[in-house]
Motif scaffolding. Structure first.
Motif, PDB file in Angstrom:
ATOM      1  N   THR A   1       8.698   9.124   6.093  1.00  0.00           N
ATOM      2  CA  THR A   1       8.944   7.839   6.757  1.00  0.00           C
ATOM      3  C   THR A   1       8.594   6.681   5.822  1.00  0.00           C
ATOM      4  OG1 THR A   1       8.509   8.868   8.894  1.00  0.00           O
ATOM      5  CG2 THR A   1       8.485   6.478   8.836  1.00  0.00           C
ATOM      6  N   HIS A   2       7.461   6.800   5.092  1.00  0.00           N
ATOM      7  CA  HIS A   2       7.122   5.750   4.123  1.00  0.00           C
ATOM      8  C   HIS A   2       8.187   5.664   3.031  1.00  0.00           C
ATOM      9  CE1 HIS A   2       4.731   3.110   1.515  1.00  0.00           C
ATOM     10  NE2 HIS A   2       5.139   3.881   0.532  1.00  0.00           N
ATOM     11  N   VAL A   3       8.570   6.813   2.486  1.00  0.00           N
ATOM     12  CA  VAL A   3       9.538   6.828   1.384  1.00  0.00           C
ATOM     13  C   VAL A   3      10.877   6.217   1.818  1.00  0.00           C
ATOM     14  CG1 VAL A   3      10.903   8.375  -0.092  1.00  0.00           C
ATOM     15  CG2 VAL A   3       8.436   8.712   0.113  1.00  0.00           C
TER      16      VAL A   3
ATOM     17  N   LEU B   1      11.257   3.775   3.622  1.00  0.00           N
ATOM     18  CA  LEU B   1      11.098   2.309   3.658  1.00  0.00           C
ATOM     19  C   LEU B   1      10.760   1.742   2.287  1.00  0.00           C
ATOM     20  CD1 LEU B   1       8.813   1.990   6.840  1.00  0.00           C
ATOM     21  CD2 LEU B   1      11.223   1.358   6.698  1.00  0.00           C
ATOM     22  N   CYS B   2      10.411   2.593   1.318  1.00  0.00           N
ATOM     23  CA  CYS B   2       9.791   2.105   0.086  1.00  0.00           C
ATOM     24  C   CYS B   2      10.554   2.557  -1.163  1.00  0.00           C
ATOM     25  CB  CYS B   2       8.350   2.607   0.021  1.00  0.00           C
ATOM     26  SG  CYS B   2       7.486   2.078  -1.453  1.00  0.00           S
ATOM     27  N   ASP B   3      11.208   1.598  -1.825  1.00  0.00           N
ATOM     28  CA  ASP B   3      11.979   1.916  -3.039  1.00  0.00           C
ATOM     29  C   ASP B   3      11.088   2.473  -4.142  1.00  0.00           C
ATOM     30  OD1 ASP B   3      14.168   0.927  -1.741  1.00  0.00           O
ATOM     31  OD2 ASP B   3      14.048  -1.065  -2.652  1.00  0.00           O
ATOM     32  N   GLU B   4       9.877   1.906  -4.257  1.00  0.00           N
ATOM     33  CA  GLU B   4       8.981   2.308  -5.347  1.00  0.00           C
ATOM     34  C   GLU B   4       8.589   3.792  -5.214  1.00  0.00           C
ATOM     35  OE1 GLU B   4       5.614  -0.376  -5.936  1.00  0.00           O
ATOM     36  OE2 GLU B   4       4.463   1.367  -6.632  1.00  0.00           O
ATOM     37  N   CYS B   5       8.162   4.198  -4.027  1.00  0.00           N
ATOM     38  CA  CYS B   5       7.750   5.598  -3.843  1.00  0.00           C
ATOM     39  C   CYS B   5       8.953   6.537  -3.901  1.00  0.00           C
ATOM     40  CB  CYS B   5       6.987   5.777  -2.537  1.00  0.00           C
ATOM     41  SG  CYS B   5       5.319   5.061  -2.615  1.00  0.00           S
ATOM     42  N   ARG B   6      10.138   6.048  -3.467  1.00  0.00           N
ATOM     43  CA  ARG B   6      11.325   6.913  -3.535  1.00  0.00           C
ATOM     44  C   ARG B   6      11.658   7.217  -4.993  1.00  0.00           C
ATOM     45  NH1 ARG B   6      15.088   3.885  -1.878  1.00  0.00           N
ATOM     46  NH2 ARG B   6      14.016   3.723   0.111  1.00  0.00           N
TER      47      ARG B   6
ATOM     48  N   HIS C   1       0.859  -1.195   0.000  1.00  0.00           N
ATOM     49  CA  HIS C   1       0.000   0.000   0.000  1.00  0.00           C
ATOM     50  C   HIS C   1       0.889   1.236   0.000  1.00  0.00           C
ATOM     51  CE1 HIS C   1      -3.568  -2.479   0.763  1.00  0.00           C
ATOM     52  NE2 HIS C   1      -2.775  -3.181   1.563  1.00  0.00           N
ATOM     53  N   HIS C   2       0.727   2.051  -1.039  1.00  0.00           N
ATOM     54  CA  HIS C   2       1.679   3.143  -1.300  1.00  0.00           C
ATOM     55  C   HIS C   2       1.032   4.532  -1.233  1.00  0.00           C
ATOM     56  CE1 HIS C   2       4.837   0.349  -2.537  1.00  0.00           C
ATOM     57  NE2 HIS C   2       3.865  -0.365  -3.065  1.00  0.00           N
ATOM     58  N   LEU C   3       1.903   5.561  -1.390  1.00  0.00           N
ATOM     59  CA  LEU C   3       1.450   6.949  -1.433  1.00  0.00           C
ATOM     60  C   LEU C   3       0.870   7.283  -2.803  1.00  0.00           C
ATOM     61  CD1 LEU C   3       4.540   8.381   0.402  1.00  0.00           C
ATOM     62  CD2 LEU C   3       2.186   8.618   1.201  1.00  0.00           C
ATOM     63  N   THR C   4       0.004   8.276  -2.863  1.00  0.00           N
ATOM     64  CA  THR C   4      -0.516   8.750  -4.150  1.00  0.00           C
ATOM     65  C   THR C   4       0.494   9.717  -4.776  1.00  0.00           C
ATOM     66  OG1 THR C   4      -1.575  10.631  -3.080  1.00  0.00           O
ATOM     67  CG2 THR C   4      -2.911   8.642  -3.333  1.00  0.00           C
TER      68      THR C   4
END
Ligand code: ZN
Ligand code: ZN
Length: 214
Positions: free
Chosen positions: A31-33, A35-40, A6-9
């Protein structure tokens, strides 16, 4: 491989990248970014676009003053270290830096039903807090008057058919009425930001709301 589902918009990533997202939501996004390669990767592409937009505006001779004002606005936005880091910490780097420590350094306050919270001090219109929910416990049934971002840091919760575990982010708005339930086992630790009070269905949570301030 990341196990985040579940990711950011794009809208949230863009407003973070442009420095216009307020501090509470920015902490959750950063904080999400982290942890998350896709959103970064998506964030970096927006930052690149943003940079070239500023260059173009510069080229068509935006008044010196307004360019300065725009850059000052961007510079004033809170900055977080969103680089991925492997560590044994529960709190990812942006949050660790903000709190100045890991989970043991959080000042928890009990809010009933075994649930504990710690409100972070942020500027702007949003509120952000860490929540610790005992395994198996349900959050009070509620709706939203605005935007709510909930990022899982430990344990997991279920919301209808969706499961949210470490790194997953749930985005709720006016259209969603829900009762997240922590999975049995470990306490579920979440970072949650809201920009308006929640709407509780039951009378008891509504009374508690006046004291807890959710
Ligand atoms: Zn993501
Ligand atoms: Zn909610």
């Amino acid at each position: 491989m990341s196990s985040i589902n579940h990711h950011l918009t794009d809208a949230l990533l863009m407003s973070y990248a442009s420095g216009t997202l307020d501090e509470g939501f920015s902490i959750v996004v950063a904080t999400h970014v982290s942890l998350c390669d896709e959103c970064r990767a998506r964030m970096e592409s927006f930052e690149a676009v943003g940079g070239s937009l500023v260059d173009e505006v510069d080229a068509v001779e935006m008044g010196e003053d307004s360019l300065e004002a725009t850059m000052a606005l961007i510079d004033a936005a809170p900055e977080f270290d969103i680089a991925p880091k492997v560590s044994g910490k529960v709190l990812p780097q942006p949050l660790f830096d903000y709190i100045g420590g890991d989970l043991d350094d959080v000042h928890w306050k009990p809010v009933g039903g075994g649930v504990r919270q710690s409100v972070l001090n942020v500027d702007g219109g949003s509120q952000v807090r860490l929540l610790s929910i005992p395994g198996g416990a349900a959050m009070p049934d509620h709706g939203h008057n605005g935007l709510e971002l909930t990022l899982v840091l430990q344990g997991a919760f279920k919301d209808d058919d969706d499961r949210f575990a470490r790194g997953d982010i749930e985005i709720a708005d006016e259209d969603l009425h829900h009762t997240p339930i922590a999975e049995a086992g470990q306490d579920c630790i979440c970072l949650a930001a809201t920009d308006a009070p929640l709407r509780f269905k039951g009378l008891l949570p509504r009374i508690a709301q006046r004291f807890v301030g959710i």
